[in-house]
Motif scaffolding. Structure first.
Motif, PDB file in Angstrom:
ATOM      1  N   VAL A  98       5.401   6.196  22.073  1.00  0.00           N
ATOM      2  CA  VAL A  98       7.132   6.804  21.978  1.00  0.00           C
ATOM      3  C   VAL A  98       7.792   5.583  21.964  1.00  0.00           C
ATOM      4  CG1 VAL A  98       9.403   7.842  21.856  1.00  0.00           C
ATOM      5  CG2 VAL A  98       7.237   9.058  22.613  1.00  0.00           C
ATOM      6  N   GLY A  99       7.397   4.777  23.247  1.00  0.00           N
ATOM      7  CA  GLY A  99       8.354   3.431  23.120  1.00  0.00           C
ATOM      8  C   GLY A  99       7.249   2.128  21.878  1.00  0.00           C
ATOM      9  N   VAL A 100       6.055   2.709  22.150  1.00  0.00           N
ATOM     10  CA  VAL A 100       5.848   1.529  21.465  1.00  0.00           C
ATOM     11  C   VAL A 100       5.109   2.030  19.667  1.00  0.00           C
ATOM     12  CG1 VAL A 100       3.310   1.106  20.085  1.00  0.00           C
ATOM     13  CG2 VAL A 100       4.121   1.429  23.058  1.00  0.00           C
ATOM     14  N   GLY A 101       5.676   2.863  18.873  1.00  0.00           N
ATOM     15  CA  GLY A 101       6.316   3.513  18.029  1.00  0.00           C
ATOM     16  C   GLY A 101       7.396   2.659  17.629  1.00  0.00           C
ATOM     17  N   VAL A 102       8.030   3.181  18.371  1.00  0.00           N
ATOM     18  CA  VAL A 102      10.239   2.029  17.629  1.00  0.00           C
ATOM     19  C   VAL A 102       9.737   1.190  17.019  1.00  0.00           C
ATOM     20  CG1 VAL A 102      11.957   1.667  18.747  1.00  0.00           C
ATOM     21  CG2 VAL A 102      11.057   2.917  20.211  1.00  0.00           C
ATOM     22  N   GLU A 103       8.623  -0.172  18.072  1.00  0.00           N
ATOM     23  CA  GLU A 103       8.345  -1.693  17.149  1.00  0.00           C
ATOM     24  C   GLU A 103       7.923  -1.574  15.884  1.00  0.00           C
ATOM     25  OE1 GLU A 103       5.701  -5.373  17.741  1.00  0.00           O
ATOM     26  OE2 GLU A 103       5.060  -3.468  19.106  1.00  0.00           O
ATOM     27  N   PHE A 104       7.342  -0.335  14.980  1.00  0.00           N
ATOM     28  CA  PHE A 104       7.219   0.277  13.540  1.00  0.00           C
ATOM     29  C   PHE A 104       8.010   0.511  13.075  1.00  0.00           C
ATOM     30  CE2 PHE A 104       2.873   0.904  16.434  1.00  0.00           C
ATOM     31  CZ  PHE A 104       2.478  -0.756  16.196  1.00  0.00           C
ATOM     32  N   CYS A 105       9.495   0.948  13.651  1.00  0.00           N
ATOM     33  CA  CYS A 105       9.750   1.801  12.479  1.00  0.00           C
ATOM     34  C   CYS A 105      11.540   1.272  12.882  1.00  0.00           C
ATOM     35  CB  CYS A 105      10.802   3.009  13.239  1.00  0.00           C
ATOM     36  SG  CYS A 105       9.601   4.264  13.887  1.00  0.00           S
ATOM     37  N   VAL A 106      11.790   0.377  13.884  1.00  0.00           N
ATOM     38  CA  VAL A 106      13.302   0.092  14.022  1.00  0.00           C
ATOM     39  C   VAL A 106      13.355  -1.064  12.941  1.00  0.00           C
ATOM     40  CG1 VAL A 106      14.741  -0.818  15.119  1.00  0.00           C
ATOM     41  CG2 VAL A 106      14.143   0.780  16.150  1.00  0.00           C
ATOM     42  N   HIS A 107      12.612  -1.861  12.707  1.00  0.00           N
ATOM     43  CA  HIS A 107      12.836  -3.031  12.048  1.00  0.00           C
ATOM     44  C   HIS A 107      13.213  -3.212  10.465  1.00  0.00           C
ATOM     45  CE1 HIS A 107      10.359  -5.062  15.349  1.00  0.00           C
ATOM     46  NE2 HIS A 107      10.392  -5.910  14.740  1.00  0.00           N
ATOM     47  N   VAL A 108      12.197  -1.856  10.012  1.00  0.00           N
ATOM     48  CA  VAL A 108      12.029  -1.788   8.585  1.00  0.00           C
ATOM     49  C   VAL A 108      13.762  -0.283   8.210  1.00  0.00           C
ATOM     50  CG1 VAL A 108      11.946   0.278   6.619  1.00  0.00           C
ATOM     51  CG2 VAL A 108       9.906  -1.517   8.529  1.00  0.00           C
ATOM     52  N   THR A 109      13.988   0.160   9.671  1.00  0.00           N
ATOM     53  CA  THR A 109      15.463   1.205   9.497  1.00  0.00           C
ATOM     54  C   THR A 109      16.268  -0.106   9.333  1.00  0.00           C
ATOM     55  OG1 THR A 109      14.635   2.767  10.614  1.00  0.00           O
ATOM     56  CG2 THR A 109      17.169   2.684  10.320  1.00  0.00           C
ATOM     57  N   VAL A 110      16.494  -1.540  10.546  1.00  0.00           N
ATOM     58  CA  VAL A 110      17.258  -2.118  10.522  1.00  0.00           C
ATOM     59  C   VAL A 110      17.827  -2.903   9.216  1.00  0.00           C
ATOM     60  CG1 VAL A 110      18.020  -4.525  11.106  1.00  0.00           C
ATOM     61  CG2 VAL A 110      17.238  -2.390  12.697  1.00  0.00           C
ATOM     62  N   GLY A 111      16.418  -3.166   8.251  1.00  0.00           N
ATOM     63  CA  GLY A 111      16.722  -3.637   7.360  1.00  0.00           C
ATOM     64  C   GLY A 111      17.139  -3.218   6.000  1.00  0.00           C
ATOM     65  N   PHE A 112      16.442  -2.030   6.121  1.00  0.00           N
ATOM     66  CA  PHE A 112      17.816  -1.308   5.071  1.00  0.00           C
ATOM     67  C   PHE A 112      18.892  -1.329   4.777  1.00  0.00           C
ATOM     68  CE2 PHE A 112      19.139   3.584   3.691  1.00  0.00           C
ATOM     69  CZ  PHE A 112      18.088   3.370   2.720  1.00  0.00           C
ATOM     70  N   LEU A 113      19.783  -0.219   6.401  1.00  0.00           N
ATOM     71  CA  LEU A 113      21.229  -0.684   6.627  1.00  0.00           C
ATOM     72  C   LEU A 113      21.918  -1.656   6.465  1.00  0.00           C
ATOM     73  CD1 LEU A 113      21.064   1.143  10.339  1.00  0.00           C
ATOM     74  CD2 LEU A 113      21.436   2.095   8.142  1.00  0.00           C
ATOM     75  N   THR A 114      21.425  -2.957   6.344  1.00  0.00           N
ATOM     76  CA  THR A 114      21.754  -3.961   6.198  1.00  0.00           C
ATOM     77  C   THR A 114      21.666  -4.326   4.937  1.00  0.00           C
ATOM     78  OG1 THR A 114      19.804  -5.567   6.988  1.00  0.00           O
ATOM     79  CG2 THR A 114      21.430  -5.271   8.582  1.00  0.00           C
ATOM     80  N   ALA A 115      20.915  -4.409   3.792  1.00  0.00           N
ATOM     81  CA  ALA A 115      20.619  -4.571   2.937  1.00  0.00           C
ATOM     82  C   ALA A 115      21.567  -3.880   1.796  1.00  0.00           C
ATOM     83  CB  ALA A 115      19.118  -4.148   1.991  1.00  0.00           C
ATOM     84  N   VAL A 116      22.206  -4.308   0.831  1.00  0.00           N
ATOM     85  CA  VAL A 116      23.082  -4.276  -0.145  1.00  0.00           C
ATOM     86  C   VAL A 116      22.450  -3.676  -1.192  1.00  0.00           C
ATOM     87  CG1 VAL A 116      24.896  -4.776  -2.134  1.00  0.00           C
ATOM     88  CG2 VAL A 116      24.777  -5.660   0.364  1.00  0.00           C
ATOM     89  N   GLY A 117      22.967  -2.560  -2.455  1.00  0.00           N
ATOM     90  CA  GLY A 117      22.357  -1.916  -3.799  1.00  0.00           C
ATOM     91  C   GLY A 117      22.351   0.176  -2.696  1.00  0.00           C
ATOM     92  N   GLY A 118      21.517   0.255  -3.527  1.00  0.00           N
ATOM     93  CA  GLY A 118      20.421   1.524  -3.838  1.00  0.00           C
ATOM     94  C   GLY A 118      20.361   2.148  -2.722  1.00  0.00           C
ATOM     95  N   ARG A 119      19.572   3.380  -2.573  1.00  0.00           N
ATOM     96  CA  ARG A 119      18.239   3.093  -1.692  1.00  0.00           C
ATOM     97  C   ARG A 119      16.975   2.862  -1.978  1.00  0.00           C
ATOM     98  NH1 ARG A 119      19.706   9.396  -0.135  1.00  0.00           N
ATOM     99  NH2 ARG A 119      21.181   9.743   0.896  1.00  0.00           N
ATOM    100  N   ASP A 120      17.041   3.291  -3.316  1.00  0.00           N
ATOM    101  CA  ASP A 120      15.541   2.294  -3.474  1.00  0.00           C
ATOM    102  C   ASP A 120      15.632   1.247  -3.501  1.00  0.00           C
ATOM    103  OD1 ASP A 120      14.714   4.796  -4.387  1.00  0.00           O
ATOM    104  OD2 ASP A 120      15.294   4.864  -6.383  1.00  0.00           O
ATOM    105  N   ARG A 121      16.499  -0.253  -4.045  1.00  0.00           N
ATOM    106  CA  ARG A 121      16.836  -1.271  -3.991  1.00  0.00           C
ATOM    107  C   ARG A 121      16.398  -2.364  -1.806  1.00  0.00           C
ATOM    108  NH1 ARG A 121      20.056  -5.764  -3.990  1.00  0.00           N
ATOM    109  NH2 ARG A 121      19.498  -7.146  -4.267  1.00  0.00           N
TER     110      ARG A 121
END
Length: 396
Positions: free
Chosen positions: A182-205
């Motif tokens: 569970v702790g190791v898997g956070v490394e693979f998930c949080v990076h992409v999630t933060v990039g998704f939250l801070t980007a501008v545009g629709g979901r696909d973009r």
């Protein structure tokens, strides 16, 4: 008479008499039992001429340890069933007032399997809850934290299935690695999630931008984890290679696939809204409006005109007009912006002396160096015909 009743209980009134006879006469296999009795029972020797068989009583026992030999225990299920049966017997006599407990190798190494799954699920729930609370505070987004926890739970289930495929049985070591995943898997998930939250545009973009920016950090983290555990592959013990290296390798591969394949698909379908939402343009922030350019202020300076005229006469009839009107020679003055101390820079270009006689187009370029650049071009063409005067036409 029988020494025990139908329930297997020795006659309480004669128990300590029987105990003395049991210890003193090896025909009852006291030595084979390897019993440890405290205090030690009373010693008594049987006299064959004793017709009365008067056996003295031993002192009441305070502590007793009796070993038992078990056989046909070949697999984990059989051993755990035996442990459950012994525990049931111990509880039954505990209820009758005889404090007791079992001990031994099966209870030390195999009793963990009885409630291992229950405590594993309990530990996983506690870890996932802690991750959800921490991410909710750090990301300030409960929706995103819930999606990350969902992906981590999926990663644990996938790893649990891989353990069965590679032949790793559930024990204390794989259970701990499942919790660590569970702790190791956070490394693979949080990076992409933060990039998704801070980007501008629709979901696909935003998913595309998040994968483009965060794929490299995720792969670097997976490579570092794999390099840290690859030394276990060269261990001399099969247990280390199977229960540690193979599990960590499967965890790394599944983490990369979930973080870069499954998570982007999940975010494109049910991802949270962006932290910054533009008003006018859906895919970019609005362009900031620059301040207006300064308006030129035209002022007539006769003294400056006379000085420039005398200078042109001294240089042999060289002409360069700075005025935008047909009147006297004036200069364009640009005010400073908002009290700026920057001075105006003027560049004047004049034709060379070799081409003065044949050039009919004379121009003057003014460039103002400020936060904005204003360029003003004054063109003064002159046409001379035989017998006619000189006419100037200014175009600004």
């Amino acid at each position: 008479i029988r020494l025990v009743d139908a329930e297997g209980i020795i006659n309480p009134k004669a128990f300590y008499n029987y105990l003395t006879a049991w210890v003193s006469n090896d025909a009852l296999a006291y030595s084979a039992s390897q019993a440890d009795l405290r205090p030690e029972p009373r010693h008594w020797s049987h006299d064959r001429y004793d017709r009365g068989l008067k056996i003295p009583k031993s002192q009441p026992l305070v502590y007793t340890q009796l070993p038992f030999y078990l056989h046909q225990l070949g697999d984990t299920d059989t051993i755990t069933n035996m442990i459950n049966q012994v525990r049931t017997i111990c509880r039954r006599f505990q209820e009758k007032g005889l404090p007791n407990f079992p001990t031994g190798v099966p209870f030390t190494f195999w009793e963990q399997y009885i409630k291992l799954r229950f405590y594993l699920v309990l530990a996983l729930l506690a870890v996932l809850t802690a991750v959800f609370l921490v991410l909710s505070v750090v990301l300030m987004n409960v929706w995103a934290a819930a999606l990350v926890v969902l992906l981590l739970a999926t990663l644990v289930l996938q790893l649990f299935g891989v353990l069965g495929v590679v032949g790793v049985k559930l024990s204390a070591v794989p259970a701990v690695l499942l919790i660590v995943s569970v702790g190791v898997g956070v490394e693979f998930c949080v990076h992409v999630t933060v990039g998704f939250l801070t980007a501008v545009g629709g979901r696909d973009r935003r998913v595309i931008l998040a994968v483009q920016h965060m794929a490299a950090p995720v792969l670097h983290g997976a490579a570092s984890t794999l390099l840290a555990s690859i030394m276990l592959l060269f261990s001399e013990f099969e247990f280390i290679r199977r229960y540690f290296f193979f599990v960590l390798l499967a965890l790394t591969v599944l983490g990369v696939l979930d973080g870069l394949v499954f998570l982007p698909v999940l975010l494109s379908l049910v991802g949270p809204p962006a932290e910054v939402v533009p008003r006018n343009h859906p895919d970019r922030l609005p362009t900031p409006t620059p301040p207006p350019s300064p308006q030129p202020v035209h002022a007539h300076s006769h003294s400056g005109s006379s000085r420039r005229s005398s200078g042109r006469g001294a240089s042999g009839g060289r002409s360069c007009r700075r005025s935008s009107s047909g009147g006297g020679g004036g200069s364009s003055l640009y005010p400073r912006l908002h009290g700026s101390n920057l001075s105006l820079t003027t560049i004047t270009e004049e034709p060379s002396s070799s081409t003065r006689s044949s050039q009919s187009l004379r121009s003057s370029h003014e460039i103002v160096v400020e936060p904005q650049v204003v360029v003003e071009t004054t063109t003064s063409p002159s046409t001379t015909y035989p017998g006619e005067g000189h006419h100037d036409h200014h175009v600004t």
